[in-house]
Design a protein around this motif. Sequence first.
Motif, PDB file in Angstrom:
ATOM      1  N   GLN A 144     -31.609 -13.455 -33.683  1.00 55.95           N
ATOM      2  CA  GLN A 144     -30.398 -12.804 -34.189  1.00 55.95           C
ATOM      3  C   GLN A 144     -30.673 -11.374 -34.653  1.00 55.95           C
ATOM      4  O   GLN A 144     -29.744 -10.608 -34.887  1.00 55.95           O
ATOM      5  CB  GLN A 144     -29.790 -13.637 -35.325  1.00 55.95           C
ATOM      6  CG  GLN A 144     -29.243 -14.968 -34.823  1.00 55.95           C
ATOM      7  CD  GLN A 144     -28.294 -15.628 -35.796  1.00 55.95           C
ATOM      8  OE1 GLN A 144     -27.578 -14.962 -36.534  1.00 55.95           O
ATOM      9  NE2 GLN A 144     -28.277 -16.946 -35.819  1.00 55.95           N
ATOM     10  N   GLU A 171     -27.430 -17.449 -30.410  1.00 57.45           N
ATOM     11  CA  GLU A 171     -26.098 -16.813 -30.372  1.00 57.45           C
ATOM     12  C   GLU A 171     -26.053 -15.643 -29.364  1.00 57.45           C
ATOM     13  O   GLU A 171     -25.748 -14.509 -29.720  1.00 57.45           O
ATOM     14  CB  GLU A 171     -25.688 -16.326 -31.769  1.00 57.45           C
ATOM     15  CG  GLU A 171     -25.529 -17.438 -32.791  1.00 57.45           C
ATOM     16  CD  GLU A 171     -24.339 -18.364 -32.508  1.00 57.45           C
ATOM     17  OE1 GLU A 171     -23.627 -18.140 -31.516  1.00 57.45           O
ATOM     18  OE2 GLU A 171     -24.150 -19.312 -33.278  1.00 57.45           O
ATOM     19  N   THR A 212     -23.886 -15.013 -27.043  1.00 57.52           N
ATOM     20  CA  THR A 212     -22.547 -14.530 -26.680  1.00 57.52           C
ATOM     21  C   THR A 212     -21.948 -13.609 -27.735  1.00 57.52           C
ATOM     22  O   THR A 212     -20.887 -13.018 -27.492  1.00 57.52           O
ATOM     23  CB  THR A 212     -21.585 -15.712 -26.435  1.00 57.52           C
ATOM     24  OG1 THR A 212     -21.397 -16.436 -27.650  1.00 57.52           O
ATOM     25  CG2 THR A 212     -22.136 -16.649 -25.366  1.00 57.52           C
ATOM     26  N   ASN A 213     -22.588 -13.501 -28.904  1.00 52.98           N
ATOM     27  CA  ASN A 213     -22.086 -12.563 -29.915  1.00 52.98           C
ATOM     28  C   ASN A 213     -22.061 -11.147 -29.347  1.00 52.98           C
ATOM     29  O   ASN A 213     -23.031 -10.695 -28.727  1.00 52.98           O
ATOM     30  CB  ASN A 213     -22.979 -12.580 -31.171  1.00 52.98           C
ATOM     31  CG  ASN A 213     -22.698 -13.782 -32.050  1.00 52.98           C
ATOM     32  OD1 ASN A 213     -21.878 -14.635 -31.702  1.00 52.98           O
ATOM     33  ND2 ASN A 213     -23.367 -13.860 -33.182  1.00 52.98           N
ATOM     34  N   THR A 215     -25.327 -21.728 -29.852  1.00 49.92           N
ATOM     35  CA  THR A 215     -24.088 -20.963 -29.731  1.00 49.92           C
ATOM     36  C   THR A 215     -22.920 -21.786 -30.247  1.00 49.92           C
ATOM     37  O   THR A 215     -22.955 -23.018 -30.202  1.00 49.92           O
ATOM     38  CB  THR A 215     -23.820 -20.532 -28.273  1.00 49.92           C
ATOM     39  OG1 THR A 215     -22.599 -19.786 -28.216  1.00 49.92           O
ATOM     40  CG2 THR A 215     -23.704 -21.717 -27.336  1.00 49.92           C
ATOM     41  N   ASP A 262     -19.966 -21.058 -28.877  1.00 51.07           N
ATOM     42  CA  ASP A 262     -19.033 -20.878 -27.777  1.00 51.07           C
ATOM     43  C   ASP A 262     -19.017 -22.143 -26.922  1.00 51.07           C
ATOM     44  O   ASP A 262     -19.912 -22.405 -26.120  1.00 51.07           O
ATOM     45  CB  ASP A 262     -19.438 -19.672 -26.927  1.00 51.07           C
ATOM     46  CG  ASP A 262     -18.369 -19.276 -25.929  1.00 51.07           C
ATOM     47  OD1 ASP A 262     -17.884 -20.172 -25.204  1.00 51.07           O
ATOM     48  OD2 ASP A 262     -18.005 -18.086 -25.880  1.00 51.07           O
ATOM     49  N   ASP A 294     -13.763 -15.902 -27.296  1.00 49.17           N
ATOM     50  CA  ASP A 294     -14.052 -17.330 -27.218  1.00 49.17           C
ATOM     51  C   ASP A 294     -12.897 -18.004 -26.478  1.00 49.17           C
ATOM     52  O   ASP A 294     -11.874 -18.333 -27.060  1.00 49.17           O
ATOM     53  CB  ASP A 294     -14.199 -17.893 -28.637  1.00 49.17           C
ATOM     54  CG  ASP A 294     -14.609 -19.365 -28.651  1.00 49.17           C
ATOM     55  OD1 ASP A 294     -14.274 -20.081 -27.686  1.00 49.17           O
ATOM     56  OD2 ASP A 294     -15.248 -19.797 -29.629  1.00 49.17           O
TER      57      ASP A 294
END
Length: 598
Positions: free
Chosen positions: A75, A156, A158-159, A184, A186, A474
């Motif tokens: 992250q 994460e 897709t952030n 994730t 998502d 999303d």
Amino acid sequence: MAVNLVNVEAVGKTYGTRALLDAVSLGVSEGDRIGVVGRNGDGKTTLVRMLAKLEEPDAGRVTHQGGLRLGVLTQHDSLDPAATVRHEVVGDRADHQWAGDARIRDVLTGLFGGLDLPGFPAGLDTVIGPLSGGERRRIALAKLLIDEQDLIVLDEPTNHLDVEGIAWLAEHLRARRSALVVVTHDRWFLDQVCTRMWDVQRGSVYEYEGGYSDYVFARAERERIAATEETKRQNLVRKELAWLRRGAPARTSKPRFRIEAANALIEDVPPPRDTAELMKFANSRLGKTVFELEDVTVTAGPKQLLRHITWQLGPGDRVGLVGVNGAGKTSLLRALADAAASDGDRQPAAGRVVVGKTVRLAYLSQEVAELDPTWRVLQAVEAVRQRVDLGKGREMTAGQLCEKFGFTKEKQWTPVGDLSGGERRRLQLLRLLMDEPNVLFLDEPTNDLDIETLTQLEDLLDGWPGSMAVISHDRYFLERTTDRVFALLGDQSLRMLPRGVDEYLERRRAIAEAAAPPPPAAKERPAGDTRAAKKELQRIERQLDKVGDKEKTLHARIAEHATDFAKVAEIDAELRALREEREDLEMRWLELADDSGQ
């Protein structure tokens, strides 16, 4: 037989007095695509950091296969702020080397929109230091994906990616030979990419076969068999399963979970939303007018984002907004919010926004509002209101709503300053809903929220009677909470998409292909034909709006005559005829859209 890449044996990890993981044993083999889910703070990131040997366990051990090629996206990136994007992503490869590599071309185009990195001030030679967190994260992801690995661990990923970027990443990861472990929230992404799931809960990790849809079914079945006392949570899982099984858009066309068992679990679960009842209540709270845009132009500084927009958000409407970054999604909501806050005095650059007199707007922006860090969670919620009316005679205290959003009785006494980013996001949502709005604007509401909190929010919104506009990358949340999708494609227009996000991605691909070098010249369509198709499109869009209004009226009439079965049957026949008319119009709309090049 698949080679074992990583073994996790009886691993334990404790922070302070809390055991995050307790005697957990897992394995990752060649070809595995594992999704990791669980509540914020339950240990997902800790688990994958120990898996990647970035953090040592307090007990047990983690072993890697000899010579394991491991790629990790954490992250927080470790990029050199003084370096250029070129240096970090392609290293010392000569231009002809990396430009001739299909994987590098695919990664740069998929994550940045082109080999020259449009949007970055100096393209590949942009210095990393001044870039935003989202831009840095995409660079770190690109750096990882251009190399070959045996195992990729993503926390994460897709952030900060938009709908297109997430769709590209899912397709890219499916095509790779590397094993994958991904954390994730998502859910669409999990369904597209993963073949196994790890659910981290209260120190333990439960394993499931299949993607997210399979996990929802298996978890509902496990909780039913175990007869857990967590009745509320079980009901939410069954409700989500019912939505998945009833043909939600863009779900996998061939669900792998056992259909007969799934149907048995959900046979007594009603549809997520009682549309007729909500529409009736929304009309009583809002009247006929919510927001009406008449020939509106929206600007950001000197730049025109939207031009000559005529559109309306009516009572009970639930719409999703998708579009390329910078197309004006957030600016559109801000223009409406400004008009509402000033009773119509603050208007956009051109045109007019008409605001209903009864509109009570709550706007969740991407920025988390600062609160007094010494306040307790419950105090911050009660400062807005002690109790909230959820409609249909349902009422909740501030404490009860806190619990619904994952703030246990103990957590409600935590100082705001000690909350994580995801917890502050939850608190911001809570405070908005406590103010009893009848219109909600949600701009990227899923940021920093775990799947369980998202499910609880969706459940709450199912019974919320008002108008709603949602901007989100999303697509699972978007499809779950809204009824219609509109797109901003970067051409200063706002378009309805009858087929939702799938149609948006198709249109974006068509735009990208149109921007590519042209094929050999073909006979051009007469300009008159194109103009005629566009006029016909506008006429059909007006007809679709009228059909939508008639459907709302008929739903309201069904609610009024609920005990008169003959009358209900008569109205229902009218509704079926309207649905057929709408489907015919939508099909014609799609044909004309192709003809007119829209």
